[in-house]
Write an enzyme that holds these catalytic residues in place. Structure first.
Site, short mmCIF file in Angstrom:
data_model
loop_
_atom_site.label_atom_id
_atom_site.label_comp_id
_atom_site.label_asym_id
_atom_site.label_seq_id
_atom_site.Cartn_x
_atom_site.Cartn_y
_atom_site.Cartn_z
CB SER A 203 5.26 10.38 -28.41
OG SER A 203 4.05 9.55 -28.25
CE LYS B 200 4.33 6.97 -25.42
NZ LYS B 200 3.72 6.65 -26.49
CB SER C 7 1.27 8.06 -28.43
OG SER C 7 2.32 7.16 -28.63
#
Length: 413
Positions: free
Chosen positions: A116, A64, A61
């Site tokens: 997240s 991101k 993640s």
């Protein structure tokens, strides 16, 4: 892009570019239990230590981070996006968006960075580019622009997928760029967030547990998949020194956090804050016109402090830009006359005004006359006049003498 932000990013790019000195001195290996790791000081880009920092790995993640950067650059926090058809798996993190639910970008960003949330990432991607595929193309273009040469994206979420990878070095470079944005800094430094737009109010704790447990840790983003392991791009600040770190491929949340704290704690002592320039320091003196022998002191307009690797104080120097040959009153104390550039390892990292240390009144007629008569020009004119008078006098006497002699000659019979 605002001029101040453009300047900050330009200085940042210069700081993060490897210098000749930095290339010659390889940073030490990080003594942490992580397959890939790095920690840098933000203002200089100096690497405190690194281990396999350029090894391409799955990043979960922390993908991101690029999703966040494109959102901050292409959308307003006050914009409203509509959730599409995304059905996350049971293990995926999410904020529970319903199809057709409308939420402000600022809350989608908080869900993206703190929880997240995969559904927030997809909603942002589709809201900005119209589709995930178009957004991924934009992610890769931006990575190229930032010279993240070992980074490639295959989705805006960070799910394990061929072609979705980065490195510890590229991740900290990206995080440093993001940290120039105030909303990003404050959001990733919050122990929890409350989302007030959408169909209902939601509250989430920060998945970066170090933000909740360690007061000097101030970001940034965690991630985990079976292929990537436990990943954390961390950041911390002590004694005005800001560090950013990354650990990839660790075995657990505990291992991830332990490695990150070790990186940051070992990094701080490697740097020191110095006073590169102190406000009021006299840097040069210039003559004051019409005041024979008088000079005006020009001083630094403000204090500048810089961070350097410990023991490398001489890396920071300064140079004057555009000081005048002389000044004429009236001058007000604090009036700018040129500037002082601060250089670190030969690069300009700051600029402050060069200002008058005191006021100077306008010269009166007597001062101007006195200055004129005591300057070299009047003396030269006087000497020239005297010399001219002498020459003219000699010439006149010669002419008179010649005329007399001509008159005394006997005339022919």
């Amino acid at each position: 892009m605002r001029p101040a932000r453009a300047l900050a990013l330009a200085l940042l790019a210069a700081a993060l570019a490897p210098s000749a000195a930095g290339a010659a001195e390889r940073p030490p290996r990080c003594e942490v239990d992580a397959p890939s790791a790095i920690v840098i000081e933000v203002s200089t880009g100096a690497v405190a230590c690194e281990t396999n920092a350029d090894e391409r790995r799955s990043i979960a993640s922390t993908t991101k981070l690029m999703t966040a950067l494109l959102t901050l650059e292409k959308a307003k926090l006050s914009d409203t996006f509509t959730a599409g058809d995304y059905f996350p798996g049971p293990a995926e993190s999410r904020i529970g968006l319903e199809r057709g639910e409308r939420m402000k970008v600022r809350d989608l960003m908080r869900g993206l960075l703190v929880e997240s949330a995969n559904d927030a990432a997809v909603t942002l991607a589709e809201g900005i580019s119209g589709s995930k595929r178009a957004f991924v193309r934009a992610m890769n273009r931006r990575a190229q622009q930032l010279k993240l040469t070992n980074t490639h994206y295959a989705n805006p979420i960070g799910l394990d997928e061929s072609g979705n990878y980065s490195t510890a070095r590229d991740l900290v470079r990206l995080a440093v760029v993001l940290r120039t944005n105030r909303f990003f800094r404050t959001t990733t430094d919050r122990p929890s967030v409350r989302l007030t737009t959408g169909n209902r109010t939601r509250t989430f704790a920060n998945r970066n547990t170090l933000v909740r447990s360690t007061d000097w840790v101030n970001g940034v983003k965690s991630g985990h998949t079976s292929q990537a392991g436990y990943v954390l791009v961390g950041s911390g600040r002590r004694n005005h020194i800001q560090l950013v770190s990354a650990v990839l491929g660790t075995s657990s949340v505990a291992a991830r956090d332990t490695a990150t704290l070790a990186l940051l704690r070992s990094g701080f002592p490697r740097f020191q804050t110095i006073t590169a320039l102190r406000r009021g320091t006299v840097l040069t003196r210039v003559p004051i016109r019409y005041r024979h022998g008088a000079e005006l002191a020009l001083v630094a307009g403000r204090t500048v402090r810089r961070i350097v690797p410990r023991g490398q104080r001489d890396d920071v120097q300064h140079r004057l830009v555009g000081p005048p040959a002389d000044v004429t009153g009236p001058v007000v104390a604090g009036q700018a006359f040129g500037a002082v550039e601060i250089l670190q390892n030969g690069r300009v990292v700051g600029r402050v005004p060069l200002v008058a240390a005191s006021s100077v009144p306008a010269a009166n007629l007597e001062q101007k006359a006195k200055s004129w008569f005591t300057s070299p020009l009047p003396l030269l004119l006087l000497v020239a006049a005297i010399a001219g008078t002498v020459l003219v006098g000699r010439q006149v006497r010669r002419v008179v003498r010649d005329q007399r002699r001509a008159g005394e000659r006997p005339r022919a019979a």
